[in-house]
Design a protein around this motif. Structure first.
Motif, mmCIF file in Angstrom:
data_model
loop_
_atom_site.group_PDB
_atom_site.id
_atom_site.type_symbol
_atom_site.label_atom_id
_atom_site.label_comp_id
_atom_site.label_asym_id
_atom_site.label_seq_id
_atom_site.Cartn_x
_atom_site.Cartn_y
_atom_site.Cartn_z
ATOM 1 N N LEU A 521 0.827 -1.205 0.000
ATOM 2 C CA LEU A 521 0.000 0.000 0.000
ATOM 3 C C LEU A 521 0.861 1.255 0.000
ATOM 4 C CD1 LEU A 521 -2.696 -1.012 2.662
ATOM 5 C CD2 LEU A 521 -2.823 -1.258 0.177
ATOM 6 N N ASP A 522 0.293 2.359 -0.522
ATOM 7 C CA ASP A 522 0.940 3.665 -0.424
ATOM 8 C C ASP A 522 1.219 4.010 1.035
ATOM 9 O OD1 ASP A 522 0.587 3.946 -3.098
ATOM 10 O OD2 ASP A 522 -1.127 5.284 -2.968
ATOM 11 N N VAL A 523 2.205 4.879 1.255
ATOM 12 C CA VAL A 523 2.522 5.254 2.637
ATOM 13 C C VAL A 523 1.349 5.958 3.312
ATOM 14 C CG1 VAL A 523 5.029 5.346 2.417
ATOM 15 C CG2 VAL A 523 3.683 7.329 1.740
ATOM 16 N N SER A 524 0.600 6.761 2.566
ATOM 17 C CA SER A 524 -0.533 7.460 3.171
ATOM 18 C C SER A 524 -1.654 6.484 3.509
ATOM 19 C CB SER A 524 -1.047 8.559 2.243
ATOM 20 O OG SER A 524 -1.402 8.015 0.985
ATOM 21 N N VAL A 525 -1.932 5.534 2.597
ATOM 22 C CA VAL A 525 -2.958 4.519 2.861
ATOM 23 C C VAL A 525 -2.471 3.574 3.960
ATOM 24 C CG1 VAL A 525 -4.325 2.663 1.839
ATOM 25 C CG2 VAL A 525 -3.782 4.688 0.491
ATOM 26 N N GLN A 526 -1.178 3.254 3.934
ATOM 27 C CA GLN A 526 -0.592 2.420 4.992
ATOM 28 C C GLN A 526 -0.806 3.061 6.358
ATOM 29 O OE1 GLN A 526 3.567 0.463 4.825
ATOM 30 N NE2 GLN A 526 3.931 2.372 5.891
ATOM 31 N N ALA A 527 -0.600 4.376 6.446
ATOM 32 C CA ALA A 527 -0.823 5.077 7.715
ATOM 33 C C ALA A 527 -2.281 4.984 8.137
ATOM 34 C CB ALA A 527 -0.392 6.540 7.576
ATOM 35 N N GLN A 528 -3.205 5.106 7.182
ATOM 36 C CA GLN A 528 -4.627 4.954 7.486
ATOM 37 C C GLN A 528 -4.916 3.590 8.107
ATOM 38 O OE1 GLN A 528 -6.733 5.492 3.796
ATOM 39 N NE2 GLN A 528 -7.369 7.543 4.317
ATOM 40 N N ILE A 529 -4.401 2.525 7.462
ATOM 41 C CA ILE A 529 -4.702 1.165 7.908
ATOM 42 C C ILE A 529 -4.064 0.895 9.269
ATOM 43 C CG2 ILE A 529 -4.438 -1.279 7.353
ATOM 44 C CD1 ILE A 529 -6.439 0.245 5.590
ATOM 45 N N LEU A 530 -2.824 1.336 9.479
ATOM 46 C CA LEU A 530 -2.163 1.108 10.761
ATOM 47 C C LEU A 530 -2.882 1.844 11.889
ATOM 48 C CD1 LEU A 530 1.607 1.306 9.728
ATOM 49 C CD2 LEU A 530 0.236 -0.738 10.176
#
Length: 648
Positions: A521-530
């Motif tokens: 995932l993109d870093v921004s989407v990764q941050a959302q999921i985490l």
């Protein structure tokens, strides 16, 4: 400008150089590029007035989220835009080549004309994002690399076959002559990426486009690929156009960067000053979304778009049905225990039913405890046994030895000895989030069917209640309940992963098994999921086993980290202590391979080679296993354990 039907390259005008190069040093110039897509609902502008310049021998990074236009620009440079795309304005110009080729205006060439075919793979080559789908499964590596030599160098089949091994050796294949006759499915992810690099190098290109070249690779393989690309760029005087969303990769590789958002350039310039003092809020937000291995631990990442978690309506609906989570989830009893777990696979040679050569130990003597309400991070390279261990926990695989014990508050039960009724209950209590959300969602089912299926299988609620529950689950993960009639292909990668999380939460699990849930995932989407997983863990009292190859990600979500190598556990410690005081050489190798979003903390190939320790036989004393492969834990205090040889 639309592509003209010209069969030959024509001399190109010399536009002023954009960010990244002086005019006399420019190799690839993109000027005011605008690309539109024809859709059933009208026209979509995917690239809007983008301009930049790539210098000779340099590396320029196009940075942005999925959908920002990065890959569309790369497709335009290669002349492989889809038929629904039109170059509505601007030019892409390739300067004179190092072998005396004349300048070419790429946007003036017919996409399937001879001039474009001669250019593609020769002067401009590409490393695609997913090597398994980019390589033909029906042809050997030698055939696919040799095809480039036959097409662009005019070599005979025999001459190409003789040259392929040298090209594979240039791409640092460990056994290049053997690899010539191998198929892609016989290679690991890192070796498949090296095969892609070899194909690109075969044409001796002036410009190498690396489109997300390390996405979903483990950190040590990623570091090796990045070091290889950087070395080859300097040795062969290639220019590299790097397309990525990973700012750590940008800091490690690039000299200049161009930040894109929705097809427009928001910021551009040299990497060092942009990382030190980003000017645009979007770039600042991207940097805030990156989990860091060094520095102060942040309780939350900073995504570009926050997901608000509200569990009140979900709890209310479940209380009405008597299925609300038990308060006992908040205690700290040992929920999951693995005792001397092993998994062996027999080696087969000479036919399907003829067994020779002993066994492969996928999991070897694993002892592990996970307390209720905590998050345990399991870290290691691809092939170390992480996913096999997860499948043993779910009961999909049976251990060759040892026991997997699960305690929901009513006493420990052996997963492998459960009867059908207890196993069905266990599968409600332990739910799985897979690595690839697209392949784990049924493409023929709507979101409503995907989310109500677990409730239907386990006979939870009436039909109307199941639909209401599905709507609440969507709201819980930050999606609109009106999306229930859509299919998975109509969602982005991050939205699909949220659908997977919603499906996993449908049955009120106590234990959530997360298998690389953010690796692609993109870093921004990764941050959302985490952040979403952290919020759900606190709100629902979840216990989590989080598997990843990235220590920076695991440091952010886990209370304790356990490191796995070659089927055995080698080190365990509280998250912050592990990343700052790692003792085992393999853990140190993982830490040294993580690319930090800081140009002054680059991964050096010489350091990686000195610390890489994925072979247990190469570990120094006292970490080398005993003659029978046995190890024992050495307690360093404070919950920090490191595996040493049984004779140490």
């Amino acid at each position: 400008m639309t592509p003209a039907d010209t069969a030959r390259p024509r001399p190109a005008p010399a536009p002023p150089a954009g960010p990244g190069a002086a005019p006399d040093d420019a190799l690839l110039r993109v000027r005011d590029l605008t690309i539109d897509f024809r859709l059933a609902t009208g026209s979509l502008r995917a690239v809007d007035g983008v301009g930049f310049t790539l210098r000779r021998g340099g590396c320029l990074a196009l940075v942005g989220e999925s959908g920002s236009g990065k890959s569309t620009i790369a497709q335009c440079i290669q002349g492989i835009l889809p038929h629904t795309a039109t170059v509505a304005g601007g030019t892409v110009t390739l300067a004179a080549g190092r072998r005396g080729e004349p300048p070419v205006e790429i946007t003036a060439l017919k996409r399937d004309g001879k001039a474009m075919l001669d250019l593609r793979g020769d002067r401009v080559a590409t490393i695609f994002q997913e090597p398994m789908t980019a390589l033909s499964p029906l042809h050997t590596i030698g055939d696919q690399v040799g095809e480039v030599l036959c097409l662009h160098k005019g070599l005979s089949r025999r001459q190409a076959d003789a040259a392929v091994a040298d090209i594979l050796a240039q791409a640092r294949f460990p056994e290049p002559r053997r690899a010539v006759t191998m198929y892609p499915f016989e290679l690991s992810g890192g070796l498949r990426q090296r095969a892609m690099i070899a194909m690109a190098l075969a044409g001796e290109p002036d410009v190498l486009i690396a489109d997300e070249p390390t996405t979903a690779l483990d950190v040590t393989t990623q570091a090796e690929i990045l070091a290889l690309l950087d070395t080859l760029r300097r040795e062969l005087s290639m220019s590299v156009l790097l397309i990525t969303h990973d700012l750590g990769v940008v800091a490690h590789m690039a000299e200049h960067m161009v930040v894109l958002h929705r097809g427009r350039v928001l910021e551009a310039g040299p990497v060092d000053p942009l990382f030190q003092a980003p000017g645009h809020p979007y770039l600042k937000a991207l940097m805030g979304a990156v989990p860091r291995l060094r520095g102060e631990t942040r309780t939350r990442l900073t995504p570009l778009r926050e997901i608000v978690v509200n569990t009140e309506r979900l709890y209310a609906a479940k209380r009405r049905r008597g299925t609300a989570p038990a308060e006992a989830q908040a205690d700290d009893h040992i929920m999951l225990r693995l005792a001397d777990v092993e998994k062996r696979y027999p080696l087969r040679h000479g036919g399907l039913f003829r067994r020779q050569g002993g066994d492969v130990h996928a999991v070897r003597g694993v002892n592990l405890e996970l307390r209720a309400g905590t998050c345990l991070g399991l870290v290691g390279e691809s092939g170390c046994g992480k996913t096999t261990l997860m499948r043993l926990v779910t009961g999909v695989l049976r251990p060759s030895a040892g026991r997997v014990l699960f305690d929901a508050g009513d006493g420990p039960a052996d997963v492998t000895a459960m009867d059908r009724r207890r196993l069905t209950r266990y599968r409600r209590e332990a739910q799985y989030i897979f690595q690839d959300p697209f392949s784990s969602l049924n493409p023929r089912m709507t979101v409503r069917e995907i989310l109500t299926e677990p409730l239907l299988i386990h006979d939870v609620g009436a039909p109307r209640e199941r639909v209401d529950m599905a709507a609440e689950l969507l709201r819980l993960v930050g999606l609109d309940a009106r999306m229930m009639g859509r299919y998975p292909h109509s969602f982005s990668g991050g939205q699909r992963q949220r659908l997977c999380i919603a499906r996993a939460l449908a049955l009120n699990p106590r234990l959530l098994l997360c298998d690389e849930p953010v690796s692609a995932l993109d870093v921004s989407v990764q941050a959302q999921i985490l952040n979403l997983l952290a919020d759900l863990r606190g709100a629902l009292g979840l216990t989590m086993l989080f598997v990843s190859h990235n220590l920076a990600v695991v440091r952010h979500v886990a209370d304790t980290i356990v490191v796995m190598c070659a089927g055995r556990l080698v080190e365990a410690a509280p998250a912050e202590r592990l990343v700052t005081e790692a003792r085992h050489p393999y853990t140190q190798a993982l830490l040294s391979a993580v690319p930090e979003p800081d140009p002054h903390l680059r991964v050096r190939p010489e350091d990686l080679g000195a610390t890489r320790a994925s072979d247990p036989d190469a570990w120094p004393a006292p970490y080398r296993p005993g003659p029978d492969g046995a190890t024992r834990w050495d307690d360093l205090g404070g919950g920090h354990l490191v595996a040493v040889g049984d004779s140490a």
